[in-house]
Design a protein around this motif. Sequence first.
Motif, PDB file in Angstrom:
ATOM      1  N   ASP A  32       0.796  -1.121  -0.005  1.00 54.66           N
ATOM      2  CA  ASP A  32      -0.088  -0.106  -0.137  1.00 54.66           C
ATOM      3  C   ASP A  32       0.988   1.369  -0.013  1.00 54.66           C
ATOM      4  OD1 ASP A  32      -2.362  -1.347   0.043  1.00 54.66           O
ATOM      5  OD2 ASP A  32      -2.487  -1.383   1.936  1.00 54.66           O
ATOM      6  N   ARG A  33       0.359   2.278  -0.711  1.00 55.05           N
ATOM      7  CA  ARG A  33       1.125   3.448  -0.719  1.00 55.05           C
ATOM      8  C   ARG A  33       1.252   4.084   0.590  1.00 55.05           C
ATOM      9  NH1 ARG A  33       0.324   8.492  -4.704  1.00 55.05           N
ATOM     10  NH2 ARG A  33       1.532  10.000  -3.322  1.00 55.05           N
ATOM     11  N   ASP A  34       2.178   4.622   1.039  1.00 59.13           N
ATOM     12  CA  ASP A  34       2.405   5.245   2.433  1.00 59.13           C
ATOM     13  C   ASP A  34       2.647   6.587   1.943  1.00 59.13           C
ATOM     14  OD1 ASP A  34       2.538   5.628   5.124  1.00 59.13           O
ATOM     15  OD2 ASP A  34       3.997   4.381   5.396  1.00 59.13           O
ATOM     16  N   GLU A  35       2.634   7.556   3.110  1.00 57.99           N
ATOM     17  CA  GLU A  35       3.174   8.967   2.933  1.00 57.99           C
ATOM     18  C   GLU A  35       4.338   9.324   2.459  1.00 57.99           C
ATOM     19  OE1 GLU A  35       3.485  12.972   5.594  1.00 57.99           O
ATOM     20  OE2 GLU A  35       2.069  11.166   6.256  1.00 57.99           O
ATOM     21  N   ASP A  75      -3.060   3.776  -5.013  1.00 59.82           N
ATOM     22  CA  ASP A  75      -2.832   3.864  -3.975  1.00 59.82           C
ATOM     23  C   ASP A  75      -1.916   2.592  -3.345  1.00 59.82           C
ATOM     24  OD1 ASP A  75      -4.898   1.928  -4.267  1.00 59.82           O
ATOM     25  OD2 ASP A  75      -5.825   2.592  -2.472  1.00 59.82           O
ATOM     26  N   ARG A  76      -1.490   1.809  -4.482  1.00 62.74           N
ATOM     27  CA  ARG A  76      -0.633   0.787  -4.294  1.00 62.74           C
ATOM     28  C   ARG A  76       0.422   1.117  -5.101  1.00 62.74           C
ATOM     29  NH1 ARG A  76      -2.148  -3.182  -1.550  1.00 62.74           N
ATOM     30  NH2 ARG A  76      -1.783  -5.035  -2.864  1.00 62.74           N
ATOM     31  N   ILE A  92       0.765   2.746  -8.807  1.00 62.20           N
ATOM     32  CA  ILE A  92      -0.244   2.445  -9.867  1.00 62.20           C
ATOM     33  C   ILE A  92      -1.658   2.255  -9.449  1.00 62.20           C
ATOM     34  CG2 ILE A  92       1.178   0.639 -10.889  1.00 62.20           C
ATOM     35  CD1 ILE A  92      -0.160  -1.492  -9.486  1.00 62.20           C
ATOM     36  N   ASP A  93      -2.609   2.467 -10.310  1.00 65.25           N
ATOM     37  CA  ASP A  93      -4.046   2.702  -9.997  1.00 65.25           C
ATOM     38  C   ASP A  93      -4.852   1.421  -9.222  1.00 65.25           C
ATOM     39  OD1 ASP A  93      -3.742   5.317 -10.712  1.00 65.25           O
ATOM     40  OD2 ASP A  93      -4.470   4.897 -12.745  1.00 65.25           O
ATOM     41  N   GLU A  94      -4.265   0.220  -9.970  1.00 63.01           N
ATOM     42  CA  GLU A  94      -4.925  -1.115  -9.551  1.00 63.01           C
ATOM     43  C   GLU A  94      -4.375  -2.266  -9.822  1.00 63.01           C
ATOM     44  OE1 GLU A  94      -9.269  -2.982 -11.209  1.00 63.01           O
ATOM     45  OE2 GLU A  94      -9.302  -0.957 -10.906  1.00 63.01           O
TER      46      GLU A  94
END
Length: 136
Positions: A32-35, A75-76, A92-94
């Motif tokens: 998962d994307r983090d800050e 968010d990935r 990436i988006d999904e």
Amino acid sequence: MSKSVSELQVLVFKLENKNYCVDIGHIDEIVDRDELTKLPDSARHVEGVMDLRGTTTTIVNPKTVLGLPDSSTGDRVVVFETEDERSIGWVIDEVNQVVSVDEADVDDSVESKSVHGVIRQDDDFVIWVKPSEINV
């Protein structure tokens, strides 16, 4: 059932509304994307860096490199293994799926600096991108 010598596994993912893929042999993990921390004077395609279990990981936006509109940021993050030990991830988006592809089914007539070829999947194309050209 044994795998064909020319069969590869690719991760299919979305950028905007198009499907792209990379050979899973280049992928370390998906997180998962983090800050992100922005880097001053970095290349346009570098979104910033994030801490991934104590490793500073450079986060790249492949949409910028591929010339795609960037309506939103996903968010990935797909994290790649690199030859020079840097930790690089693509936002990436999904994530769609991992699929097996026969090398003979890859149309490489459209190969370019950042594209390995295209794969026909159902009634659509999946664009196979080269991580080494986007991770620079």
